[in-house]
Design an enzyme around this catalytic site. Structure first.
Site, mmCIF file in Angstrom:
data_model
loop_
_atom_site.group_PDB
_atom_site.id
_atom_site.type_symbol
_atom_site.label_atom_id
_atom_site.label_comp_id
_atom_site.label_asym_id
_atom_site.label_seq_id
_atom_site.Cartn_x
_atom_site.Cartn_y
_atom_site.Cartn_z
ATOM 1 N N HIS A 187 0.854 -1.196 0.000
ATOM 2 C CA HIS A 187 0.000 0.000 0.000
ATOM 3 C C HIS A 187 0.884 1.238 0.000
ATOM 4 O O HIS A 187 1.848 1.331 0.767
ATOM 5 C CB HIS A 187 -1.010 -0.010 1.141
ATOM 6 C CG HIS A 187 -0.486 0.248 2.522
ATOM 7 N ND1 HIS A 187 -0.337 1.520 3.039
ATOM 8 C CD2 HIS A 187 -0.116 -0.601 3.514
ATOM 9 C CE1 HIS A 187 0.105 1.444 4.283
ATOM 10 N NE2 HIS A 187 0.251 0.172 4.599
ATOM 11 N N ASP A 206 5.812 2.289 7.001
ATOM 12 C CA ASP A 206 4.409 1.933 6.748
ATOM 13 C C ASP A 206 3.797 2.861 5.702
ATOM 14 O O ASP A 206 3.252 3.899 6.039
ATOM 15 C CB ASP A 206 3.638 2.022 8.064
ATOM 16 C CG ASP A 206 2.214 1.510 7.965
ATOM 17 O OD1 ASP A 206 1.882 0.847 6.969
ATOM 18 O OD2 ASP A 206 1.436 1.782 8.892
ATOM 19 N N GLU A 240 -5.293 1.938 1.840
ATOM 20 C CA GLU A 240 -5.247 0.805 2.768
ATOM 21 C C GLU A 240 -5.563 1.276 4.178
ATOM 22 O O GLU A 240 -6.308 0.616 4.912
ATOM 23 C CB GLU A 240 -3.860 0.159 2.713
ATOM 24 C CG GLU A 240 -3.730 -1.142 3.527
ATOM 25 C CD GLU A 240 -3.279 -0.932 4.972
ATOM 26 O OE1 GLU A 240 -3.268 -1.901 5.740
ATOM 27 O OE2 GLU A 240 -2.952 0.230 5.345
ATOM 28 N N GLU A 241 -5.000 2.432 4.541
ATOM 29 C CA GLU A 241 -5.205 2.952 5.891
ATOM 30 C C GLU A 241 -6.650 3.391 6.125
ATOM 31 O O GLU A 241 -7.071 3.580 7.261
ATOM 32 C CB GLU A 241 -4.257 4.129 6.156
ATOM 33 C CG GLU A 241 -2.772 3.813 5.996
ATOM 34 C CD GLU A 241 -2.213 2.948 7.111
ATOM 35 O OE1 GLU A 241 -3.002 2.443 7.936
ATOM 36 O OE2 GLU A 241 -0.980 2.776 7.149
ATOM 37 N N ASP A 268 3.848 -5.228 3.500
ATOM 38 C CA ASP A 268 3.400 -4.086 4.285
ATOM 39 C C ASP A 268 4.278 -4.002 5.532
ATOM 40 O O ASP A 268 4.080 -4.739 6.493
ATOM 41 C CB ASP A 268 1.927 -4.252 4.670
ATOM 42 C CG ASP A 268 1.356 -3.036 5.388
ATOM 43 O OD1 ASP A 268 2.133 -2.119 5.704
ATOM 44 O OD2 ASP A 268 0.139 -3.013 5.636
ATOM 45 N N HIS A 347 2.164 5.611 11.713
ATOM 46 C CA HIS A 347 0.999 6.500 11.802
ATOM 47 C C HIS A 347 1.319 7.798 12.548
ATOM 48 O O HIS A 347 0.420 8.441 13.083
ATOM 49 C CB HIS A 347 -0.197 5.807 12.458
ATOM 50 C CG HIS A 347 -0.673 4.601 11.712
ATOM 51 N ND1 HIS A 347 -1.693 3.800 12.174
ATOM 52 C CD2 HIS A 347 -0.270 4.048 10.532
ATOM 53 C CE1 HIS A 347 -1.889 2.810 11.311
ATOM 54 N NE2 HIS A 347 -1.043 2.942 10.304
#
Length: 379
Positions: A187, A206, A240-241, A268, A347
């Protein structure tokens, strides 16, 4: 306090504000108003959430499928049937057999090139799927793939557009024959859980790491003029998130179009090794195909310097492999380490290559694995 049941959007029942099951017409109406239809667990009825409520789930690390774009009123029965079908027709994969061809290609994997790719990906403020910088990142990936010389293998790349701002990217190398497709996925979006649309989210691990693994695998295979026997594809998924939205859209289209898939490998997060722990390839045990996992484990043994282990469960809607798995396609997800040793900076604005534990040597091995998987499974 007095409130409307419709305003609450019924958090625990499929019953809509119109007094019956959710219909396709209702999905169109409510999605136009900015609501998302989410499924939070296997067999659970979907629920409506606003943008703000959806972002809050993401901030709290709650996994879900956002099924707004792919909703089917008969989903529960259909997905159960597909899961049973997948078990009954489990694929069998041969041992690695193309070492003489694969090893020279792996020798051309370039850490310098990978670093250049990731440096550019992390310069976008974020790659969030509803942000303009998210779409700019998609275009950059498309253009980077298109710039790789493809002298003889007929490679192509295109944006896969969605109803939101960001596009997914699909690169294809046609096979000498028709047959099931070998897919590699990552992603390309990133997110700051505290401020989704505008927050700084470099997303180096990520999932800049997995996105770069795919870019480098595509580059070395294409520059080598590799022509697969059956079709080979590389997917960089949007959103994706936001609930696996990009991969669901593509997997659903493939299922509706009758496309057969030999195997789908998701990368991922491949760059972090918790300080004080030994580097491993850690295969997710849930929402994957056991035979494909064992097969990719044999590729780890053959083509990388890393040992492999079976990970702790990743959980529901953990990453894009789950979008393929729920439709009966065999999928596999090798992760950067044990799930309990996950990178603590994802994140956030701190997901950079400067994190203690970010390892270029570690993610380098995943680029080799990606190229080996692509060759061995499609040859």
């Amino acid at each position: 306090m007095k409130f409307s049941a419709c305003a609450l959007v019924l958090a625990s029942s499929i019953l809509s504000c119109y007094g019956g099951p959710i219909t396709v017409a209702e999905v169109k109406e409510k999605s136009a108003l900015g609501f998302h239809l989410l499924r939070l667990a296997d067999g659970a009825e979907p629920i409506w959430k606003s943008d703000a409520e959806t972002d809050e789930l993401i901030a709290n690390d709650v996994h879900f499928f956002d099924i707004t774009e792919v909703y089917n009123p008969e989903d529960n029965a259909r997905l159960a049937s597909l899961a049973e079908e997948a078990v009954s027709v489990a694929a069998v994969y041969p041992p690695p057999s193309h070492q003489a061809e694969v090893n020279p290609i792996l020798a051309t994997v370039s850490l310098t090139t990978m670093q250049s790719y990731l440096t550019r990906l992390t310069t976008f403020n974020n790659r969030y799927y509803r942000a303009t910088t998210g779409q700019q990142a998609s275009v950059w990936i498309r253009d980077t793939v298109a710039s790789v010389p493809s002298p003889s293998n007929g490679a192509s790349v295109a944006l896969f557009n969605h109803t939101w701002v960001q596009s997914s990217i699909v690169a294809k190398i046609p096979g000498r024959t028709a047959g099931p497709v070998t897919i590699l996925g990552a992603h390309m979006d990133s997110i700051n859980g505290a401020s989704a649309t505008s927050g700084r989210a470099p997303g180096a691990d990520d999932d800049g790491s997995g996105s770069v693994n795919l870019l480098e695998a595509f580059r070395v295979l294409t520059k080598a003029g590799y022509k697969p026997n059956t079709p080979l594809e590389f997917h960089w998924y949007a959103a994706e998130e936001g609930g696996l939205r990009g991969s669901q859209a593509i997997a659903t289209k493939y299922k509706n179009d009758g496309v057969q898939v030999k195997g789908m490998l998701q990368l991922d997060m491949t760059a972090y090794v918790k300080p004080g722990t030994a580097p491993v390839v850690a295969f997710m045990p849930d929402y994957v195909d056991a035979n494909l996992t064992a097969y990719v484990g044999s590729l780890v043994d053959e083509y990388t310097s890393l040992p492999w282990v079976i990970n702790e469960p990743c959980g529901y809607a953990c990453s894009d492999h789950a979008s393929w798995n729920q439709l009966g396609y065999p999928s596999v997800m090798p992760f950067e380490g044990l799930f309990s040793n996950i990178n603590p900076k994802i994140h956030t604005s701190g997901d950079t290559v400067s994190v203690a534990g970010f390892s270029w040597n570690h993610t380098f091995e995943y680029s080799k694995l990606a190229a080996a998987y692509a060759y061995e499974l499609s040859a």
